[in-house]
Design a protein around this motif. Structure first.
Motif, PDB file in Angstrom:
ATOM      1  N   ALA A   1       0.834  -1.205   0.000  1.00 28.49           N
ATOM      2  CA  ALA A   1       0.000   0.000   0.000  1.00 28.49           C
ATOM      3  C   ALA A   1       0.864   1.248   0.000  1.00 28.49           C
ATOM      4  O   ALA A   1       1.844   1.341   0.738  1.00 28.49           O
ATOM      5  N   PHE A   2       0.482   2.195  -0.833  1.00 27.93           N
ATOM      6  CA  PHE A   2       1.135   3.510  -0.858  1.00 27.93           C
ATOM      7  C   PHE A   2       0.080   4.574  -0.619  1.00 27.93           C
ATOM      8  O   PHE A   2      -0.969   4.583  -1.277  1.00 27.93           O
ATOM      9  N   ILE A   3       0.348   5.469   0.340  1.00 26.66           N
ATOM     10  CA  ILE A   3      -0.597   6.535   0.670  1.00 26.66           C
ATOM     11  C   ILE A   3      -0.238   7.776  -0.136  1.00 26.66           C
ATOM     12  O   ILE A   3       0.842   8.345   0.019  1.00 26.66           O
ATOM     13  N   ASP A   4      -1.147   8.184  -0.993  1.00 23.44           N
ATOM     14  CA  ASP A   4      -0.956   9.351  -1.853  1.00 23.44           C
ATOM     15  C   ASP A   4      -1.302  10.615  -1.062  1.00 23.44           C
ATOM     16  O   ASP A   4      -2.474  10.856  -0.736  1.00 23.44           O
ATOM     17  N   GLU A   5      -0.289  11.410  -0.748  1.00 20.68           N
ATOM     18  CA  GLU A   5      -0.481  12.635   0.027  1.00 20.68           C
ATOM     19  C   GLU A   5      -0.380  13.882  -0.855  1.00 20.68           C
ATOM     20  O   GLU A   5      -0.003  14.957  -0.381  1.00 20.68           O
ATOM     21  N   LYS A   6      -0.712  13.736  -2.103  1.00 17.57           N
ATOM     22  CA  LYS A   6      -0.610  14.856  -3.034  1.00 17.57           C
ATOM     23  C   LYS A   6      -1.509  16.014  -2.615  1.00 17.57           C
ATOM     24  O   LYS A   6      -1.167  17.189  -2.819  1.00 17.57           O
ATOM     25  N   ALA A   7      -2.638  15.705  -1.999  1.00 13.54           N
ATOM     26  CA  ALA A   7      -3.587  16.754  -1.630  1.00 13.54           C
ATOM     27  C   ALA A   7      -3.054  17.655  -0.525  1.00 13.54           C
ATOM     28  O   ALA A   7      -3.502  18.805  -0.401  1.00 13.54           O
ATOM     29  N   ILE A   8      -2.109  17.179   0.261  1.00 12.79           N
ATOM     30  CA  ILE A   8      -1.622  17.958   1.400  1.00 12.79           C
ATOM     31  C   ILE A   8      -0.122  18.198   1.314  1.00 12.79           C
ATOM     32  O   ILE A   8       0.513  18.537   2.319  1.00 12.79           O
ATOM     33  N   SER A   9       0.475  18.019   0.151  1.00 19.32           N
ATOM     34  CA  SER A   9       1.907  18.234  -0.015  1.00 19.32           C
ATOM     35  C   SER A   9       2.140  19.082  -1.261  1.00 19.32           C
ATOM     36  O   SER A   9       1.236  19.294  -2.071  1.00 19.32           O
ATOM     37  N   ALA A  10       3.394  19.521  -1.413  1.00 22.03           N
ATOM     38  CA  ALA A  10       3.722  20.414  -2.528  1.00 22.03           C
ATOM     39  C   ALA A  10       4.224  19.669  -3.756  1.00 22.03           C
ATOM     40  O   ALA A  10       4.616  20.296  -4.742  1.00 22.03           O
ATOM     41  N   ILE A  11       4.218  18.342  -3.739  1.00 25.07           N
ATOM     42  CA  ILE A  11       4.739  17.580  -4.866  1.00 25.07           C
ATOM     43  C   ILE A  11       3.811  17.723  -6.072  1.00 25.07           C
ATOM     44  O   ILE A  11       2.581  17.789  -5.938  1.00 25.07           O
ATOM     45  N   SER A  12       4.395  17.780  -7.251  1.00 19.17           N
ATOM     46  CA  SER A  12       3.603  17.929  -8.474  1.00 19.17           C
ATOM     47  C   SER A  12       2.983  16.594  -8.874  1.00 19.17           C
ATOM     48  O   SER A  12       3.469  15.515  -8.510  1.00 19.17           O
ATOM     49  N   SER A  13       1.923  16.669  -9.624  1.00 16.81           N
ATOM     50  CA  SER A  13       1.223  15.452 -10.056  1.00 16.81           C
ATOM     51  C   SER A  13       2.105  14.598 -10.954  1.00 16.81           C
ATOM     52  O   SER A  13       2.082  13.359 -10.877  1.00 16.81           O
ATOM     53  N   ASP A  14       2.886  15.233 -11.830  1.00 15.27           N
ATOM     54  CA  ASP A  14       3.749  14.471 -12.735  1.00 15.27           C
ATOM     55  C   ASP A  14       4.807  13.689 -11.969  1.00 15.27           C
ATOM     56  O   ASP A  14       5.052  12.509 -12.265  1.00 15.27           O
ATOM     57  N   ASN A  15       5.437  14.326 -10.988  1.00 11.20           N
ATOM     58  CA  ASN A  15       6.457  13.630 -10.208  1.00 11.20           C
ATOM     59  C   ASN A  15       5.860  12.485  -9.406  1.00 11.20           C
ATOM     60  O   ASN A  15       6.458  11.412  -9.291  1.00 11.20           O
ATOM     61  N   LEU A  16       4.680  12.705  -8.858  1.00 12.07           N
ATOM     62  CA  LEU A  16       4.041  11.647  -8.082  1.00 12.07           C
ATOM     63  C   LEU A  16       3.633  10.485  -8.981  1.00 12.07           C
ATOM     64  O   LEU A  16       3.844   9.310  -8.628  1.00 12.07           O
ATOM     65  N   ASP A  17       3.074  10.775 -10.142  1.00 14.06           N
ATOM     66  CA  ASP A  17       2.675   9.703 -11.056  1.00 14.06           C
ATOM     67  C   ASP A  17       3.892   8.897 -11.508  1.00 14.06           C
ATOM     68  O   ASP A  17       3.821   7.664 -11.625  1.00 14.06           O
ATOM     69  N   ARG A  18       4.996   9.588 -11.746  1.00 16.93           N
ATOM     70  CA  ARG A  18       6.222   8.892 -12.139  1.00 16.93           C
ATOM     71  C   ARG A  18       6.736   7.997 -11.008  1.00 16.93           C
ATOM     72  O   ARG A  18       7.163   6.862 -11.242  1.00 16.93           O
ATOM     73  N   ALA A  19       6.662   8.498  -9.779  1.00 19.36           N
ATOM     74  CA  ALA A  19       7.112   7.705  -8.635  1.00 19.36           C
ATOM     75  C   ALA A  19       6.216   6.491  -8.412  1.00 19.36           C
ATOM     76  O   ALA A  19       6.704   5.392  -8.102  1.00 19.36           O
ATOM     77  N   VAL A  20       4.918   6.660  -8.589  1.00 15.26           N
ATOM     78  CA  VAL A  20       3.989   5.539  -8.411  1.00 15.26           C
ATOM     79  C   VAL A  20       4.253   4.457  -9.448  1.00 15.26           C
ATOM     80  O   VAL A  20       4.203   3.245  -9.143  1.00 15.26           O
ATOM     81  N   GLU A  21       4.546   4.844 -10.682  1.00 17.11           N
ATOM     82  CA  GLU A  21       4.859   3.862 -11.714  1.00 17.11           C
ATOM     83  C   GLU A  21       6.126   3.084 -11.368  1.00 17.11           C
ATOM     84  O   GLU A  21       6.214   1.866 -11.597  1.00 17.11           O
TER      85      GLU A  21
END
Length: 480
Positions: free
Chosen positions: A153-173
């Motif tokens: 399980a990975f908890i996506d904290e994009k809503a409460i952090s400054a990380i960009s969507s592209d960087n997060l999507d790349r990390a999840v992949e």
């Protein structure tokens, strides 16, 4: 007669006492110290030669790295070869799992994966244990013991952090690729946003979560609240997908920081609950099999085995948490055993009754769990009063800590009661001081936290009744 001359060469015999006196002189403190020095020198001969202390055949990691131009520093890298180091580290993990009955054959384990070093090693070791269990299952004739399942399980904290969507999507992949590259059995990978703890639409849940976070003015309190939301998210994933255990990659270094953080924040009473191998206060029990493994050993293993890590939310902590982290890091640089010393010292605290696995499964590992319970001198749950927990951080509270939170409105939750039922740390760092802001803050809490506060309120009433039971009149008494 025996010759008493020390220079006699005639071969005459001596009496037994003189022989014993000549051959075994009495030991003195000076002799004992010299023997310790000799033994210490002998034990370091292999280190001087760069030979592994365990197998005494291969070169140590440090020696091999020096030959190749690398640098693994001191510690276990200067004592063990790569194979022995890996075996020793995995042995700590396996001992923690088996001695505390963390995983049974019928379990379905959810590994919390952030992409960092600790969670990466936890996933790798859990996978190795599962692979070995699968081989034993395939080789057995009766196949009586099933193979425990593993999910990630990975908890996506994009809503409460400054990380960009592209960087997060790349990390999840990249994380998906790490999980898919593991050998069978196949492991399901869950990606769940933090706002999923609300039973609302995605946009509404995100807005409500941000509004709740923004009501907390203290930086440390905000970080602690987010950490609790991570656990609520993991619990939600585990409950909805049928997992029976949640495995965290919390290591010695993180526990050492938490010990000092909790001490500074005034959570000394609940500290023992957070640093044990098992934490069953949650609906889905949480286990910490890497409790005895410091971060530098985990980093070394990732380098040796080329275990890929993905740093997503790598921002530094602020407030008390950031200061403590920097302080412990400085202590560790001065003395490499400081983190272990802090953890072992805090480990002497008496655990709570929920710091062990529930005894409702039929796994043979319960025997090992009971042995450890005797070692810790744990009492049975029936012999202890029920615990009350902080509705914000879920820390156990003393009975005297929630006396003011009791209300008798037929079990209905009172906002002011929720605020008073919190621990002192949450009252000071998380809850707003203004009464109107407090009511608004409580209205933004996730339903699971509100319902927990209601359960704690009813628990407080029951505990209060137990305290004054001797003073109450029974139904058949007339009060005379």
């Amino acid at each position: 007669m025996a010759c008493n001359s020390g220079t006699c060469q005639s071969g005459c015999y001596r009496d037994d006492s003189s022989v014993g006196a000549e051959e075994s002189p009495p030991l003195t403190k000076k002799t004992e110290v010299s023997n310790e020095v000799v033994n210490s020198r002998r034990s370091t001969e292999h280190l001087d030669d760069g030979i592994c202390l365990k197998c005494k055949v291969n070169r140590t990691i440090a020696a091999a790295a020096a030959d190749g131009g690398g640098d693994f520093g001191g510690g276990d890298g200067g004592r063990f070869c790569a194979d022995c180091f890996r075996s020793n580290l995995f042995g700590k993990f396996r001992l923690a799992v088996t001695a505390n009955a963390m995983v049974s054959p019928s379990d379905n384990v959810l590994v919390a994966f952030s992409g960092g070093t600790c969670s990466r090693v936890a996933l790798q070791f859990t996978h190795e244990m599962q692979s070995k269990a699968q081989k034993n299952y395939d080789a057995s004739r009766d196949r009586a013991l099933p193979v425990f399942g593993v999910g990630v399980a990975f908890i996506d904290e994009k809503a409460i952090s400054a990380i960009s969507s592209d960087n997060l999507d790349r990390a999840v992949e990249e994380m998906k690729l790490i999980v898919s590259d593991l050998a069978p059995p196949v492991k399901q990978f869950h990606v769940v946003p933090t706002e999923a703890i609300y039973s609302l639409k995605a946009g509404d849940a995100k807005d409500r979560l941000n509004e709740l976070i923004n009501t907390v003015n203290d930086v440390t309190g905000k970080e602690d609240l987010l950490e609790h939301f991570r656990m609520l998210s993991l619990q939600k994933i585990a409950i909805e997908n049928g997992y029976t255990k949640i495995l965290l990659g919390t290591c010695t270094s993180r526990i050492a920081c938490h010990v000092l953080e909790a001490t500074v924040k005034g959570r000394g009473y609940s500290l023992a609950a957070d640093i044990q191998y098992v934490d069953a206060r949650w609906k889905i029990p949480v286990v910490l099999p890497l409790r005895d493994c410091p971060i530098h050993e985990l980093n070394m293993l990732c380098s040796l085995d080329s275990l890929k890590t993905v740093e997503v939310f790598n921002g530094t902590c602020a407030g008390i948490n950031g200061l403590i982290s920097s302080f412990v890091k400085l202590l560790q640089e001065e003395n490499p055993s400081r983190e272990s010393t802090i953890m072992r010292t805090a480990g002497k605290l008496t655990p709570f009754h929920f710091n062990r696995m529930p005894e409702d499964n039929d796994y043979n590992g319960q025997v090992a769990s009971r042995r450890r319970q005797k070692k810790y001198n744990l009492k049975t749950k029936d012999a202890l009063p029920p615990e009350s927990f902080c509705p914000i951080c879920n820390s156990p509270l003393k009975i005297s800590s929630f006396g003011t939170s009791i209300n008798f409105d037929n079990g209905k939750t009172n906002p002011n009661g929720i605020g008073a039922a919190c621990c002192a740390s949450c009252q000071f760092q998380v809850l707003p001081n203004d009464p109107s802001s407090l009511e608004h803050f409580i209205s933004l809490l996730p339903p699971s936290m509100v319902s927990q506060a209601g359960d704690g309120d009813r628990l407080s009433q029951r505990q209060l009744r137990e305290q004054i039971e001797d003073c109450l009149l029974s139904d058949n008494e007339d009060g005379i």
